[in-house]
Scaffold this active site. Structure first.
Site, PDB file in Angstrom:
ATOM      1  N   GLU A  94       0.835  -1.213   0.000  1.00 38.68           N
ATOM      2  CA  GLU A  94       0.000   0.000   0.000  1.00 38.68           C
ATOM      3  C   GLU A  94       0.861   1.250   0.000  1.00 38.68           C
ATOM      4  OE1 GLU A  94      -0.667  -2.719   1.726  1.00 38.68           O
ATOM      5  OE2 GLU A  94      -2.565  -3.291   0.772  1.00 38.68           O
ATOM      6  N   HIS A 116     -12.107  -5.879   7.703  1.00 38.86           N
ATOM      7  CA  HIS A 116     -12.708  -5.472   6.425  1.00 38.86           C
ATOM      8  C   HIS A 116     -13.829  -4.461   6.598  1.00 38.86           C
ATOM      9  CE1 HIS A 116     -11.011  -9.556   5.886  1.00 38.86           C
ATOM     10  NE2 HIS A 116     -10.564  -9.018   4.763  1.00 38.86           N
TER      11      HIS A 116
END
Ligand code: TPP
Length: 682
Positions: A417, A486
């Site tokens: 990321e 999530h």
């Protein structure tokens, strides 16, 4: 190098040395400079590198010890002094510490905005390197052919995650990038043996595939010229990466505040003996460029110039204090680098009109169509992230886009990321429109440093640079349940991140209008796609067409009412609606649509009419965005309130996996309804 080029190198080396000495011996003791970082010992290698970066679209990403390189790239001596002095003629206009450099392109190389964070310079460099290949191959722009991107860093910086993220990407994708590692053996006081086994990063990377490695004595004019120049040329012609380890002494403390107590007298003497200036002088004599007398005259003339520049800098005015309040966001003035318009390219034009008879689509399809359309209309748009290419994203928002637009424009990245966002920063500054996807909100965590630095680029470069991009992130719980990994929404942290705009649509139509606006904007933007409405009846809507735009900062009054106002965004808008329908009460619902900027006026005027307000959100309550809204309402229309503003949000704990437990955390329709009853009865 020719004699003239060597003369330029010598000028940079000597000027840098005088600037450092004046700062160390005069400006720091006088209290005029707070942050002083000398490059003593590093000058020759950097000046030679600077000489090699003249292609026109080369870039360098630098760090606090890179002043010789930045001088070689065209920074004036006066600017060099004005930076640490925090005066009005500094490149940042007094905003940044002067040694954290940036420099728009004047001599063929752009110095991208440096960061104070060690290691943060590497992944933006990857982005520029990838833009070189993109602009050459996809846009067929010959002016970019053969350009290189160089990241400068110290031996300590090779231990950072940014270094490894960049090295892995540049070698895996084979990018025209040079890692220029100035190994002075110390990271402040910590020796390089603490940074990499045995202390030699070049040796340790010997097995790394696709990486040319060169180890150079950065104090030897012939060797440094031969190996640095040749390696840069090799990267230009092969368009593949290289790492140059440059061995240099640090003939100074880490900074003005460092007494070097950790070095022995022998170490200091050894460093002094390796001073590249003495070796450069000998080299000039050997080559018969200058004898001793000519060298003294040459040196003296540069000293005079540097001294005059120092006086001129000291005579500069103080920056206007109120100037610090400007340039956090685009204000109509174009940066020199960053985004389409800085490159003289207008974004596509749209009427903004809404089509009423389109097909009904879910949120994912709405996002996909908008990406597809913008990719078709603008050849600078690039869409990328983990699984985004062949698979089409783990949420399906990019399915088939790679087939249609090609592997250069819609592509899979490695699992990094920091690499994804840092790369987007470099691409944006090279004139592309990056639209990275982060798979889930929680997985943005490794990119935090790049996110924070990207947001402040416009401000800290005094408007010279910007990094507009759109980071798409699925957030929140899903249709079935949630979990700690999530289901984070976390928009409040984004709202608190300087320089970023934040959108969180509640339905497919808004997603189209807001995403298109974001992709044509001039600021970095978070685009948060709620997972629970990716494919639900409540999130679906008529596709509003390929020209639909919604401006940021304009809320939607979803339902008019007189007895109270609910302010919500994302999925919570639907819970608010269901709760109000359940109660059959006359309550106004405002869908904020964008959190930065947020539509203060619509909220205030509603609350003035209804006198009661509930802010409903999914992000945790403490310092959630509801606190901001409640405080604003209290300040702006306290006398209109018949009840305290109520915040309904999860307590400060993670989202549980078990559905029943999740319902105890995220406000349910029933809870919203019962809290509304209390609010109405107050
Ligand atoms: C992320 C981060 N951690 C720590 C620091 C504090 N710091 C500044 S410079 C430095 C040492 C860096 O050493 P090196 O990369 O070898 O460069 P040199 O100063 O020797 O040229 C440290 C720890 C920082 N600026 N950023």
């Amino acid at each position: 190098m020719t004699k003239n080029e060597w003369m330029d190198v010598a000028r940079t080396v000597i000027a840098s040395r005088f600037i450092d000495t004046i700062e160390e011996t005069e400006l720091v003791p006088a209290g005029k400079v707070t942050y002083q970082f000398s490059a003593k010992g590093h000058e020759l290698a950097q000046a030679i590198l600077g000489q090699a970066l003249r292609q026109g679209n080369d870039c360098a990403t630098v760090y606090y010890r890179s002043r010789p390189l930045v001088l070689a790239a065209g920074m004036t001596y006066e600017e060099a002094f004005a930076g640490p002095l925090a005066l009005s003629g500094s490149r940042s206009g007094g905003r940044d510490i002067g040694v954290v450099h940036h420099l728009p392109n004047t001599r063929g190389v752009t110095v991208l905005p440096a960061s104070g964070d060690v290691g943060a310079q590497y992944t933006p460099c990857v982005g520029w390197a990838q833009a070189i290949t993109y602009r050459t191959r996809v846009m067929q722009d010959e002016s970019w052919a053969g350009a290189v991107a160089v990241a400068l860093g110290g031996d300590g910086s090779t231990a950072t995650s940014g270094f490894w993220a960049a090295l892995n990407i540049a070698t895996t994708v084979r990018l025209p990038m040079v890692f220029f590692i100035e190994d002075n053996h110390f990271g402040i006081s910590v020796p390089s043996t603490f940074q990499t086994p045995g202390g030699n990063i070049a040796e340790n990377l010997g097995a790394f595939r696709n990486l040319r490695i060169v180890d150079v004595d950065g104090t030897s004019p012939e060797e440094a010229d031969r190996l640095i120049t040749k390696t840069v040329e090799h990267v230009r012609s092969s368009q593949g990466p290289a790492l140059i380890r440059v061995r240099v002494p640090r003939i100074c403390g880490h900074s003005g505040a460092d007494n070097q107590s950790y070095k022995t007298q022998e170490q200091k003497a050894e460093e002094l003996a390796r001073d590249p200036i003495g070796k450069l002088k000998e080299f000039f004599a050997r080559k018969k460029y200058m004898d001793d007398g000519a060298w003294s005259t040459f040196t003296h003339e540069i000293e005079q110039e540097v001294r005059a520049a120092c006086e001129a800098a000291l005579a500069q005015t103080q920056p206007l204090p109120e100037a610090s309040l400007t340039k956090a966001f685009y204000d109509g003035t174009m940066p020199r680098h960053g985004g389409l318009m800085a490159d003289g390219v207008e974004p596509p034009i749209s009427s903004g009109d809404k089509v009423e008879d389109g097909p009904r689509v879910n949120l994912i399809e709405a996002v996909k169509r908008t990406l597809d359309n913008e990719l078709s209309r603008n050849n600078r748009v690039v869409v990328f992230g983990e699984d985004v290419g062949v698979k089409g994203g783990v949420h399906g928002a990019t399915v088939d886009l790679q087939i249609k637009h090609g592997v250069d424009r819609v592509f899979d990245t490695s699992l990094s990321e920091e690499g994804i966002i840092g790369r987007a920063v470099g691409m944006a500054m090279a004139g592309l429109v990056p639209v990275p996807e982060i798979q889930f909100r929680k997985y943005l965590d490794p990119a935090t440093e790049q996110i924070n630095d990207a947001g402040t680029i416009r401000w800290r470069t005094n408007g010279d640079f910007a990094a507009p991009m759109v980071v798409r992130i699925p957030v929140g719980f899903s249709k079935r349940t949630g979990d700690p990994w999530h289901s984070v929404s976390g928009e409040a942290i984004f709202a608190h991140t300087i320089g970023w705009r934040v959108a969180m649509p509640s339905n497919a139509q808004d997603a189209v209008g807001l995403l298109r606006t974001a992709m044509r904007g001039n600021d970095p933007t978070f685009f948060l796609e709620h997972r629970a409405i990716q494919d639900t009846a409540s999130g679906r809507g008529v596709y509003p067409g390929d020209d639909y735009l919604i401006p940021f900062g304009v809320a939607n009054i979803l339902r008019a009412g007189t007895r109270a106002t609910i302010v919500a965004w994302g999925e919570m808008v639907h819970r608010a609606k269901s709760a109000v329908e359940l109660m059959g009460a006359d309550i106004e619902i405002i869908d904020l649509r964008t959190i930065i900027p947020w539509d203060t006026e619509t909220v205030i005027s509603s609350v003035k009419r209804t006198s009661r307000c509930m802010v409903l959100h999914e992000d945790t309550i403490t310092c959630g965005f509801g606190a901001e809204i409640a405080a604003t309402i209290t300040q702006r229309c306290f006398q209109y309130l018949d009840a305290p503003v109520v915040r309904i949000a999860p307590p400060d704990i993670p989202i549980p996996y078990n559905k029943g437990m999740m319902d105890a955390v995220i406000p349910t329709i029933e809870r919203v309804a019962s809290e509304l009853e209390i609010l109405l009865a107050y």
